[in-house]
Write an enzyme that holds these catalytic residues in place. Structure first.
Site, short mmCIF file in Angstrom:
data_model
loop_
_atom_site.label_atom_id
_atom_site.label_comp_id
_atom_site.label_asym_id
_atom_site.label_seq_id
_atom_site.Cartn_x
_atom_site.Cartn_y
_atom_site.Cartn_z
N CYS A 54 0.84 -1.21 0.00
CA CYS A 54 0.00 0.00 0.00
C CYS A 54 0.88 1.26 0.00
O CYS A 54 1.58 1.51 -0.96
CB CYS A 54 -0.97 -0.05 1.16
SG CYS A 54 -2.33 1.09 0.94
N GLU A 102 -1.74 -8.94 4.36
CA GLU A 102 -1.65 -9.36 5.76
C GLU A 102 -3.01 -9.53 6.43
O GLU A 102 -3.10 -10.10 7.51
CB GLU A 102 -0.79 -8.37 6.56
CG GLU A 102 -1.39 -6.97 6.79
CD GLU A 102 -1.19 -6.00 5.61
OE1 GLU A 102 -1.03 -6.48 4.47
OE2 GLU A 102 -1.23 -4.78 5.84
N LYS A 127 1.62 -11.14 22.67
CA LYS A 127 0.96 -11.78 23.81
C LYS A 127 0.72 -13.28 23.58
O LYS A 127 1.00 -14.10 24.44
CB LYS A 127 -0.38 -11.08 24.07
CG LYS A 127 -1.10 -11.56 25.30
CD LYS A 127 -0.59 -10.84 26.51
CE LYS A 127 -1.27 -11.28 27.78
NZ LYS A 127 -0.77 -10.50 28.91
#
Ligand code: XMP
Length: 513
Positions: A82, A171, A369
């Site tokens: 992009c 993605e 995480k």
């Protein structure tokens, strides 16, 4: 440590994290770096590939973010996504034009020429677009590889230099073959080999900790949450008894928490753990305080004071380990800041006392995480620790609304215990981001047997969320709510009313204070 790795230059897209995640899912370590990074500095770290992220700016705008142009002169494959693709076009001599309308959403990409980037894909693939400007002329050496109805140059590439630009977002999950495209870029074009997985991470981290700590001692604050538990276990595996862990009981914890931590970490894992009862210090410090931010400040300050005092008692200790995760690291240096940066500022209870003279060790600072959770699994931590709902550092202090007393903390603890018990019995615990009780600063009238009561009210808060930035109130089944309410009112002396919080975030927050 990582043989092959990918540098992701961050131009501020909300999807930059996702690029890093996807690359890691391919078994290749990735790091998000500021877009301005010096090309020579980058080269010295020998990345196998560079990915330029998307971003909110337009490349044609004045003062739009610009990378060091030399990153195109260091013989490393580059994928621009992009904004990153437009930047590549502009820097290498193509043309980018301001678009009249934004293209947003699903588009069909028609693949124009066979290319390793699209190996294994069909002639047409669905892709997710989100851009304003358009590439309207190719830089020298490039070819058009794919087009959409709206963008003739939706994908461009220079096979010789291994530079590729895609206008869409590979993605995101809305580009169904996006991961394949990234794999093609990483494995076929940049010739990476995968070497990043949690087992190798654990092994190399334990070795690194042993080398670094040697025969010195290392201190860590255990909170019972996922990150500090994983941290303590890693350190324990690495240096055994030279780990000194401190658990501070601030009197603001959930029922049975202290026992649980003692049993698990001291008795079961045999970690050298000191449990410090500092309940009175915190209660005294919080006496009469109503304001939520004042509560947080006091708790943060007292934590440091108690931690420092206890650390001194342990004699000379060279290292302090902290469970900082990757998102904390990037947020604190992100060029854009963004809303998540402000949220984090109140999460620093238990942060490093700045004047303490320790060398800092942060072995989890490369992990997201869920990667930290995977490390926990690798280390044999049970799911009840790994999949625990988050609990705020200031604990029950921000859930007893208004002034805090021992009695009010006890009331809340009992009610909260019942709620969690019922939520677990109903098999809802892991479906919820958080579920807890809040003790309100009002009394209401009730009737019990023949007697009039005038007692406290609690609210139930249960939310679903991905990342705590937004949250929906959870639609708990009425039967569960009914059981919770009737048990709380019957079993907790001092509570005669239960309410259900049906507000979402934003505009409400998850915690009440
Ligand atoms: P809010 O209430 O801002 O909470 O919607 C978002 C997430 O952050 C947690 N939270 C905290 N965690 N210290 C912490 O460690 C704090 O002061 C704090 N305040 C909120 C909250 O539980 C939720 O997961």
């Amino acid at each position: 440590m990582h043989k092959d790795w990918v540098a992701i230059l961050d131009f501020g897209s909300q999807y930059t994290y996702l690029i890093a995640r996807r690359v890691r899912e391919c078994g290749i370590y990735s790091e998000i770096l500021p877009y301005k990074i010096d090309a020579q500095k980058l080269l010295s770290r020998k990345p196998s590939a560079i990915i330029l992220s998307g971003g909110p700016a337009g490349v044609m705008a004045r003062k739009s973010p610009m990378c060091d142009k030399d990153i195109f002169n260091i013989s490393i494959p580059v994928l621009g996504i992009c904004y990153g693709a437009q930047l590549m076009a502009k820097v290498l001599g193509g043309k980018v034009t301001k678009a009249r309308a934004r293209e947003y959403g699903k588009a069909i990409l028609k693949i124009k020429s066979s290319n390793s980037l699209f190996k294994g894909l069909g002639k047409e693939e669905a892709v997710w677009m989100s851009h304003g400007d358009k590439i309207t002329a190719l830089p020298p050496g490039f070819k058009i590889i794919g087009s959409t109805n709206n963008a003739r140059i939706a994908v461009m590439g220079d096979r010789a230099r291994r530079f590729y630009g895609v206008q869409f977002h590979p993605e995101v999950v809305h580009t169904p073959k996006g991961k394949r495209i990234l794999r093609n870029f990483l494995f076929d074009i940049a010739r990476c080999r995968s070497s990043w997985n949690m087992r190798s991470f654990v092994q190399s981290t334990i070795q690194m900790l042993r080398d670094r700590i040697g025969t010195e001692k290392v201190l860590c604050a255990l909170s019972g949450g996922v990150d500090s538990s994983v941290l303590a276990l890693l350190l324990h595996k690495a240096v055994g008894n030279n780990l000194r862990a401190i658990f501070i009981d601030n009197g603001l914890l959930r029922k049975n928490e202290v026992n649980l931590v003692k049993k698990r970490f001291k008795n079961y894992y045999r970690i050298n753990l000191k449990v410090v009862n500092a309940q009175d210090i915190f209660l005294r410090g919080l006496k009469g305080i109503k304001n939520p931010e004042a509560k947080r400040k006091i708790i943060g300050r007292l934590f440091i004071r108690v931690f420092e005092r206890e650390a001194k008692k342990l004699g000379r200790i060279k290292f302090l380990a902290q469970g900082t995760l990757y998102p904390d690291v990037i947020e604190s240096r992100s060029p854009w800041g963004g809303p998540s940066a402000t949220i984090k500022t109140h999460h620093n209870v238990g942060g490093l006392p700045p004047h303490l003279k320790f060398e800092l060790i942060e072995p989890l600072k490369e992990l997201f995480k869920d990667e930290a959770r995977a490390v926990g699994r690798e280390l044999g931590l049970p799911d009840d620790i790994i999949l625990r709902q988050p609990f705020p550092g200031p604990g029950l202090a921000v859930r007893v609304i208004g002034t805090i007393t021992k009695e009010r903390l006890n009331l809340l603890r009992q009610a909260d215990w019942i709620l969690i018990d019922e939520i677990k019995k109903a098999k809802l615990y892991r479906k919820l981001w958080q579920s807890f009780c809040v003790l309100l600063p009002i009394k209401t009238v009730g009737v019990m047997g023949d007697k009039r009561t005038y007692e406290n009210a609690v609210a139930i808060r249960a939310v679903t969320s991905e990342d705590a930035m937004t949250a929906h109130w959870a639609k708990l089944p009425y039967e569960v709510l009914e059981r919770v309410s009737s048990r709380i009112i019957n079993e907790v002396k001092g509570i005669n009313r239960v309410l259900y919080d049906i507000s979402s975030k934003p505009p409400s927050t998850i915690e009440w204070e």
